[in-house]
Structure formats: structure tokens, C-alpha cells
Design a protein around this motif. Structure first.
Motif, PDB file in Angstrom:
ATOM      1  N   HIS A  90      -2.597 -11.048 -10.185  1.00  0.00           N
ATOM      2  CA  HIS A  90      -1.481 -11.389 -11.070  1.00  0.00           C
ATOM      3  C   HIS A  90      -1.184 -12.882 -10.998  1.00  0.00           C
ATOM      4  CE1 HIS A  90       2.508 -11.387 -12.882  1.00  0.00           C
ATOM      5  NE2 HIS A  90       3.011 -11.905 -11.758  1.00  0.00           N
ATOM      6  N   HIS A  91      -0.907 -13.486 -12.179  1.00  0.00           N
ATOM      7  CA  HIS A  91      -0.458 -14.874 -12.243  1.00  0.00           C
ATOM      8  C   HIS A  91       1.047 -14.924 -11.965  1.00  0.00           C
ATOM      9  CE1 HIS A  91      -4.305 -15.469 -14.302  1.00  0.00           C
ATOM     10  NE2 HIS A  91      -4.163 -16.764 -14.061  1.00  0.00           N
ATOM     11  N   ILE A  92       1.456 -15.617 -10.922  1.00  0.00           N
ATOM     12  CA  ILE A  92       2.879 -15.703 -10.575  1.00  0.00           C
ATOM     13  C   ILE A  92       3.646 -16.415 -11.692  1.00  0.00           C
ATOM     14  CG2 ILE A  92       4.534 -16.611  -8.902  1.00  0.00           C
ATOM     15  CD1 ILE A  92       2.306 -16.380  -6.791  1.00  0.00           C
ATOM     16  N   ILE A  93       3.170 -17.599 -12.076  1.00  0.00           N
ATOM     17  CA  ILE A  93       3.676 -18.264 -13.284  1.00  0.00           C
ATOM     18  C   ILE A  93       2.685 -17.963 -14.389  1.00  0.00           C
ATOM     19  CG2 ILE A  93       4.276 -20.476 -14.346  1.00  0.00           C
ATOM     20  CD1 ILE A  93       4.950 -21.556 -11.612  1.00  0.00           C
ATOM     21  N   TYR A  94       3.159 -17.313 -15.453  1.00  0.00           N
ATOM     22  CA  TYR A  94       2.253 -16.855 -16.502  1.00  0.00           C
ATOM     23  C   TYR A  94       1.499 -18.036 -17.127  1.00  0.00           C
ATOM     24  CZ  TYR A  94       5.073 -12.605 -16.186  1.00  0.00           C
ATOM     25  OH  TYR A  94       5.724 -11.494 -15.727  1.00  0.00           O
ATOM     26  N   ARG A  95       0.292 -17.752 -17.552  1.00  0.00           N
ATOM     27  CA  ARG A  95      -0.503 -18.793 -18.206  1.00  0.00           C
ATOM     28  C   ARG A  95       0.158 -19.276 -19.488  1.00  0.00           C
ATOM     29  NH1 ARG A  95      -6.595 -16.641 -18.389  1.00  0.00           N
ATOM     30  NH2 ARG A  95      -5.509 -14.698 -18.879  1.00  0.00           N
ATOM     31  N   SER A  96       0.881 -18.391 -20.171  1.00  0.00           N
ATOM     32  CA  SER A  96       1.591 -18.790 -21.389  1.00  0.00           C
ATOM     33  C   SER A  96       2.703 -19.783 -21.095  1.00  0.00           C
ATOM     34  CB  SER A  96       2.186 -17.559 -22.085  1.00  0.00           C
ATOM     35  OG  SER A  96       3.112 -16.892 -21.227  1.00  0.00           O
ATOM     36  N   GLN A  97       3.136 -19.856 -19.828  1.00  0.00           N
ATOM     37  CA  GLN A  97       4.169 -20.784 -19.411  1.00  0.00           C
ATOM     38  C   GLN A  97       3.602 -21.965 -18.632  1.00  0.00           C
ATOM     39  OE1 GLN A  97       6.859 -18.338 -17.156  1.00  0.00           O
ATOM     40  NE2 GLN A  97       7.513 -17.131 -18.937  1.00  0.00           N
ATOM     41  N   GLY A  98       2.291 -22.164 -18.742  1.00  0.00           N
ATOM     42  CA  GLY A  98       1.653 -23.293 -18.074  1.00  0.00           C
ATOM     43  C   GLY A  98       1.191 -23.006 -16.672  1.00  0.00           C
ATOM     44  N   GLY A  99       1.063 -21.736 -16.311  1.00  0.00           N
ATOM     45  CA  GLY A  99       0.635 -21.384 -14.965  1.00  0.00           C
ATOM     46  C   GLY A  99      -0.816 -21.728 -14.705  1.00  0.00           C
ATOM     47  N   SER A 100      -1.104 -22.036 -13.462  1.00  0.00           N
ATOM     48  CA  SER A 100      -2.455 -22.437 -13.069  1.00  0.00           C
ATOM     49  C   SER A 100      -3.324 -21.218 -12.796  1.00  0.00           C
ATOM     50  CB  SER A 100      -2.380 -23.322 -11.825  1.00  0.00           C
ATOM     51  OG  SER A 100      -3.659 -23.557 -11.285  1.00  0.00           O
ATOM     52  N   ASP A 101      -4.654 -21.413 -12.838  1.00  0.00           N
ATOM     53  CA  ASP A 101      -5.620 -20.371 -12.479  1.00  0.00           C
ATOM     54  C   ASP A 101      -6.078 -20.523 -11.035  1.00  0.00           C
ATOM     55  OD1 ASP A 101      -5.656 -18.995 -14.890  1.00  0.00           O
ATOM     56  OD2 ASP A 101      -7.088 -20.395 -15.771  1.00  0.00           O
ATOM     57  N   GLU A 102      -5.435 -21.393 -10.270  1.00  0.00           N
ATOM     58  CA  GLU A 102      -5.817 -21.606  -8.886  1.00  0.00           C
ATOM     59  C   GLU A 102      -5.213 -20.524  -7.992  1.00  0.00           C
ATOM     60  OE1 GLU A 102      -5.024 -25.567  -7.601  1.00  0.00           O
ATOM     61  OE2 GLU A 102      -5.706 -26.456  -9.485  1.00  0.00           O
ATOM     62  N   ALA A 103      -5.715 -20.468  -6.766  1.00  0.00           N
ATOM     63  CA  ALA A 103      -5.293 -19.409  -5.837  1.00  0.00           C
ATOM     64  C   ALA A 103      -3.816 -19.502  -5.496  1.00  0.00           C
ATOM     65  CB  ALA A 103      -6.134 -19.484  -4.565  1.00  0.00           C
ATOM     66  N   ASP A 104      -3.243 -20.700  -5.544  1.00  0.00           N
ATOM     67  CA  ASP A 104      -1.818 -20.853  -5.211  1.00  0.00           C
ATOM     68  C   ASP A 104      -0.915 -20.158  -6.217  1.00  0.00           C
ATOM     69  OD1 ASP A 104      -2.557 -22.335  -3.057  1.00  0.00           O
ATOM     70  OD2 ASP A 104      -2.274 -24.275  -4.030  1.00  0.00           O
ATOM     71  N   ASN A 105      -1.441 -19.834  -7.394  1.00  0.00           N
ATOM     72  CA  ASN A 105      -0.641 -19.177  -8.424  1.00  0.00           C
ATOM     73  C   ASN A 105      -1.071 -17.731  -8.641  1.00  0.00           C
ATOM     74  OD1 ASN A 105       1.464 -19.371 -10.459  1.00  0.00           O
ATOM     75  ND2 ASN A 105      -0.173 -19.245 -11.990  1.00  0.00           N
ATOM     76  N   LEU A 106      -1.903 -17.199  -7.777  1.00  0.00           N
ATOM     77  CA  LEU A 106      -2.433 -15.838  -7.928  1.00  0.00           C
ATOM     78  C   LEU A 106      -2.027 -14.990  -6.734  1.00  0.00           C
ATOM     79  CD1 LEU A 106      -6.032 -16.686  -9.184  1.00  0.00           C
ATOM     80  CD2 LEU A 106      -4.081 -15.969 -10.567  1.00  0.00           C
ATOM     81  N   ILE A 107      -1.810 -13.707  -6.981  1.00  0.00           N
ATOM     82  CA  ILE A 107      -1.433 -12.781  -5.922  1.00  0.00           C
ATOM     83  C   ILE A 107      -2.011 -11.404  -6.239  1.00  0.00           C
ATOM     84  CG2 ILE A 107       0.755 -12.105  -7.016  1.00  0.00           C
ATOM     85  CD1 ILE A 107       1.984 -12.044  -4.216  1.00  0.00           C
ATOM     86  N   THR A 108      -2.308 -10.666  -5.206  1.00  0.00           N
ATOM     87  CA  THR A 108      -2.883  -9.329  -5.364  1.00  0.00           C
ATOM     88  C   THR A 108      -1.767  -8.295  -5.494  1.00  0.00           C
ATOM     89  OG1 THR A 108      -4.800  -9.972  -4.026  1.00  0.00           O
ATOM     90  CG2 THR A 108      -4.411  -7.609  -4.353  1.00  0.00           C
ATOM     91  N   LEU A 109      -1.852  -7.474  -6.562  1.00  0.00           N
ATOM     92  CA  LEU A 109      -0.903  -6.389  -6.779  1.00  0.00           C
ATOM     93  C   LEU A 109      -1.671  -5.127  -7.135  1.00  0.00           C
ATOM     94  CD1 LEU A 109       1.824  -8.145  -8.991  1.00  0.00           C
ATOM     95  CD2 LEU A 109       1.915  -7.743  -6.525  1.00  0.00           C
ATOM     96  N   CYS A 110      -1.100  -3.992  -6.784  1.00  0.00           N
ATOM     97  CA  CYS A 110      -1.684  -2.734  -7.247  1.00  0.00           C
ATOM     98  C   CYS A 110      -1.283  -2.513  -8.705  1.00  0.00           C
ATOM     99  CB  CYS A 110      -1.223  -1.563  -6.377  1.00  0.00           C
ATOM    100  SG  CYS A 110       0.554  -1.230  -6.463  1.00  0.00           S
ATOM    101  N   GLY A 123       0.779  -1.226   0.000  1.00  0.00           N
ATOM    102  CA  GLY A 123       0.000   0.000   0.000  1.00  0.00           C
ATOM    103  C   GLY A 123       0.807   1.271   0.000  1.00  0.00           C
ATOM    104  N   LYS A 124       2.122   1.182  -0.161  1.00  0.00           N
ATOM    105  CA  LYS A 124       2.960   2.390  -0.121  1.00  0.00           C
ATOM    106  C   LYS A 124       2.708   3.303  -1.313  1.00  0.00           C
ATOM    107  CE  LYS A 124       6.721   0.282   2.550  1.00  0.00           C
ATOM    108  NZ  LYS A 124       8.160  -0.092   2.563  1.00  0.00           N
ATOM    109  N   HIS A 125       2.296   2.721  -2.458  1.00  0.00           N
ATOM    110  CA  HIS A 125       2.075   3.543  -3.644  1.00  0.00           C
ATOM    111  C   HIS A 125       0.733   4.280  -3.617  1.00  0.00           C
ATOM    112  CE1 HIS A 125       5.153   0.809  -5.778  1.00  0.00           C
ATOM    113  NE2 HIS A 125       5.690   2.019  -5.670  1.00  0.00           N
ATOM    114  N   LYS A 126      -0.082   4.004  -2.632  1.00  0.00           N
ATOM    115  CA  LYS A 126      -1.391   4.665  -2.512  1.00  0.00           C
ATOM    116  C   LYS A 126      -2.241   4.475  -3.772  1.00  0.00           C
ATOM    117  CE  LYS A 126      -0.085   6.408   1.454  1.00  0.00           C
ATOM    118  NZ  LYS A 126      -0.641   5.915   2.744  1.00  0.00           N
ATOM    119  N   ASP A 127      -2.032   3.317  -4.450  1.00  0.00           N
ATOM    120  CA  ASP A 127      -2.785   3.012  -5.679  1.00  0.00           C
ATOM    121  C   ASP A 127      -4.003   2.169  -5.292  1.00  0.00           C
ATOM    122  OD1 ASP A 127      -3.717   2.362  -8.160  1.00  0.00           O
ATOM    123  OD2 ASP A 127      -1.747   1.906  -9.010  1.00  0.00           O
TER     124      ASP A 127
END
Length: 419
Positions: free
Chosen positions: A216-236, A206-210
Motif C-alpha cells: 500500500h502507498h501511504i501517501i497516494y500516488r494521486s497526491q504525489g506519493g513516492s514509489d520508494e520503500a519509505d512510502n510503502l507498507i505491507t497490508l493484508c 496477522g490477526k485477520h488470518k488473511d
């Protein structure tokens, strides 16, 4: 071992090579098929047969089959590699079709809600149709050359929810775990991830006040990343853009896609097989594994099929192994290049087509590619290119004129392996 068909086309018990040679020499039989070698009698004979059991090790990638006598003699074994490239081919074809339409070069009208095939009853996807057809084709082929009296299928009923969350095996979790999944109480996976991360950017906290938050997909879907919560993270939005621009590189661990699609496919294939063969006997993988370990045989699909056919009794291989690989019926791409300016020859070149089986200097190969200049690229049944760099000058690249075709292209390529 030679397979025998009666004069009226009914399968009989197989015979030895010596007897088959005498029948052919005396004109009492004719060659029906080269591989596996099958003869058809030209005179009337009795139709006495013995009981034969066909064991099938079903699979989404590889199928194993075996036919056993009551005494444990295996008279037929095969291993079939089914197709898993249909989805990619259809995706590529759709990409080419959209590209043509964007260039206003429509070859046919665009379809939207008028696809009758997608709304008909008992519809199977093209991939599932191909895999089910591979099972049925091999079973029907075996029944055409051997008098099968009993069918045994090794299948499995897969619980995908339990495979994703093994804790459901606990009686304390099981009674509520199937009703309250990972997304219980939230609208979708995105809302669940935002709630899990307390609506806070996990990079800048929250430092950017955005105020604009993105998942965001941690491992991109183009690289075989999953759509499950273990591969997702919240970013501003600021951190998300900086991450994709390569300005920041946080240490995150994600998760790739699982292979549960094969388990899902086998659930459907199992149901369809027993609908087509209602009298078949069902067995399961853990039973086959226990019997195979007790017999002390290696883990191979055809060994599993032998164990299934004998239902756990000892067996003896009396035949060769027939390795088969499913391929497309033909090549339909006419041109290549950005604007389809390079034509591709789909007909025969020097009398050969792609995937024809040929003999080149005493060994059998399959044609992987052909050149209009009369040269060819050869491969084995696994699709591996054969290297002829050790051959004398003039033979390092095979010439089609030096190849002898021994089998024309079909929907399967076959190779015999001595056991």
C-alpha cells in the motif's frame, strides 16, 4: 541602451539612447525590434567591436543570462522561465484521444509499434526538446544582437544515487554502496517491502488470518506519493480494503516524490549544450555562490549570470532586465464540453490573440483570455490576473477596443524591468 546591427546584419556594440535617436532622426538607421530596442544601420560602417562574455546560468525551471565587457559593465541581462507543462498537456491529449476511440470516433489510426520518432537515434523527449531549445534560442538571440567572443556555462553533474542516500559520501560506504542498492538481492521494490515487513500485515499483525498480502502507498500516488520503500507498507487484503473504505485510519507517515527529475534533466541538457557549443567554458554552482557572496549581491538568476560572465569580478548594470516566459506557439483546442459541443475561437477577436502584449490606460499587460463579446482578461508576465475592480464603472472589465496592441504573440512573452 540600444542594440545595433550593421547594414549586412552583423551585431555591433550597443549605443546610448541619444545616439540612437539621432541616427533614427537622420535616417541612418531603422527600428529592427521594439523590445529589447534594436536598430539596424542603413549605411556602411566599420565592424570594430570589443570582447564580450556571455554568462549563462542554466536551469530546468529558470535560465539567467548576462553579457559583460572586460571592465565589468553588464550590457544585457535576461531571466527566462521555461515550460514545465508539456507532460501534463500531452497526458491530457492522450486521455481525450483514448476517449474518442472508445466512442468509436477515431480521428486517425491507433499507433503502437510504428512510432518512428520513439526509436530514432539521439531522440529527446518533448519536454527536454523544449528546455534545450529555450537555452539555445536565448543564446542565439543574444549572439544576433551582440558580438559575443566567449561563452561561459554554469552547469552541474548530479549524482542521483548520492542525493537519495547521502551516506554514500562516507568512504566506508562508498566502495560498496553503488553496487548494492536498496533493492539488492530482491526482484523488485514490492518484494523488498514484503521482505522488510517480514511478510506480515503491519496493521493487524496477522490477526485477520488473511494470507493475501498487498503493498500500500501511504501517501497516494494521486497526491504525489513516492514509489520508494519509505512510502510503502505491507497490508493484508482485509486491512487494505478497510483503509480505502475509510473504516480504519492508522497513523502512518509516508514520503512524497522528490524533485530529482530536474537534476536528471540538467545532466542531459549540460551534455547537449557542450555538444552544440564545444568552445564554451564550464563553471559550477559552488564557484558562482562563493563569488556572489564575496561581491555581496542578492541571490537572483540574473545576478548569478552576471557573476558567471565576469568570472567573479565586480560588475555594474548598464541595462534593463528583460524578463521572458516561454509559452506555446498557439492554441489548438477547437471545442470544449463533454461532447465538444461548444466551439472555441482560436483566431483573432477584435484584432487580438491570446498572449498579445497590450497597453491599457498607460500600463502594459498580456491578454490572458478573450470573450466573443469584445471583453478581455489581462495578466502580468507571471500569469496573475489583473484586478480592475477599483476602476470607474464601465472599465472594471477591460474592453478590447480600449486596448492597444504593442506586440503580437510569439513563443515568448517579454517584459522590461528597469534596474
Amino acid at each position: 541602451m540600444v542594440y545595433v546591427i550593421s547594414q549586412d546584419g552583423k551585431p555591433l556594440m550597443p549605443c546610448s539612447n541619444t545616439i540612437a535617436r539621432l541616427l533614427l532622426k537622420q535616417g541612418k538607421a531603422k527600428v529592427k525590434r521594439r523590445e529589447p530596442f534594436t536598430i539596424k544601420l542603413t549605411y556602411e560602417t566599420t565592424s570594430y567591436t570589443q570582447d564580450l562574455t556571455l554568462g549563462v546560468d542554466t536551469g530546468s525551471g529558470t535560465i539567467g543570462t548576462a553579457v559583460s565587457k572586460n571592465n565589468g559593465d553588464i550590457v544585457y541581462i535576461s531571466e527566462i522561465i521555461v515550460r514545465n507543462d508539456i507532460t501534463d498537456k500531452m497526458t491530457q491529449r492522450a486521455k481525450y484521444r483514448r476517449n474518442r476511440r472508445n466512442r468509436k470516433t477515431r480521428y486517425r489510426k491507433a499507433k503502437w509499434l510504428n512510432r518512428a520518432n520513439s526509436i530514432k537515434n539521439d531522440r529527446f523527449s518533448p519536454t527536454m526538446q523544449s528546455k534545450l531549445h529555450s537555452h539555445v534560442k536565448e543564446i542565439e538571440y543574444i549572439k544576433s544582437i551582440l558580438p559575443i567572443t566567449k561563452l561561459v556555462f554554469e552547469t552541474g553533474q548530479f549524482d542521483m544515487h548520492l542525493m537519495k542516500n547521502p551516506s554514500l559520501a562516507s568512504p566506508k560506504v562508498k566502495h560498496w554502496g553503488y553496487q548494492k542498492g536498496a533493492n539488492y538481492g530482491v526482484e523488485n521494490i514490492k518484494a523488498m517491502v514484503l521482505n522488510r515487513d517480514n511478510y506480515t500485515c503491519q496493521c493487524c499483525r496477522g490477526k485477520h488470518k488473511d494470507s493475501k498480502l498487498e503493498v500500500h502507498h501511504i501517501i497516494y500516488r494521486s497526491q504525489g506519493g513516492s514509489d520508494e520503500a519509505d512510502n510503502l507498507i505491507t497490508l493484508c487484503h482485509t486491512c487494505h480494503k478497510a483503509l480505502h473504505d475509510g473504516k480504519i485510519n492508522p497513523k502512518l507517515s509516508g514520503k512524497t516524490k522528490g524533485n530529482l527529475k530536474y537534476a536528471t534533466q540538467m545532466n542531459s541538457i549540460r551534455k547537449q549544450l557542450f555538444r552544440l557549443y564545444p568552445g564554451a567554458i564550464e563553471t559550477f554552482g559552488y564557484i558562482t555562490k562563493a563569488n556572489r557572496l564575496r561581491l555581496g549581491v542578492n541571490k537572483e538568476h540574473y545576478h548569478d549570470a552576471c557573476t558567471i560572465a565576469t568570472q567573479g569580478d565586480s560588475f555594474a548594470l548598464k541595462t534593463n532586465l528583460y524578463k521572458k516566459k516561454c509559452i506555446s506557439d498557439g492554441d489548438f483546442q477547437k471545442t470544449k464540453g463533454i461532447r465538444s459541443e461548444q466551439p472555441i475561437e482560436t483566431k483573432k477577436i477584435c484584432g487580438f490573440r491570446k498572449f498579445d502584449k497590450v497597453r491599457y490606460f498607460g500600463k502594459e499587460y498580456f491578454i490572458k483570455g478573450r470573450m466573443s463579446t469584445g471583453y478581455a482578461i489581462l495578466m502580468d508576465i507571471e500569469g496573475k490576473k489583473i484586478d480592475f475592480s477599483s476602476m470607474p464603472k464601465g472599465y472594471k472589465t477591460p474592453k478590447l477596443n480600449n486596448c492597444m496592441r504593442i506586440a503580437a504573440r510569439t513563443s515568448q512573452i517579454i517584459q522590461t524591468v528597469a534596474m
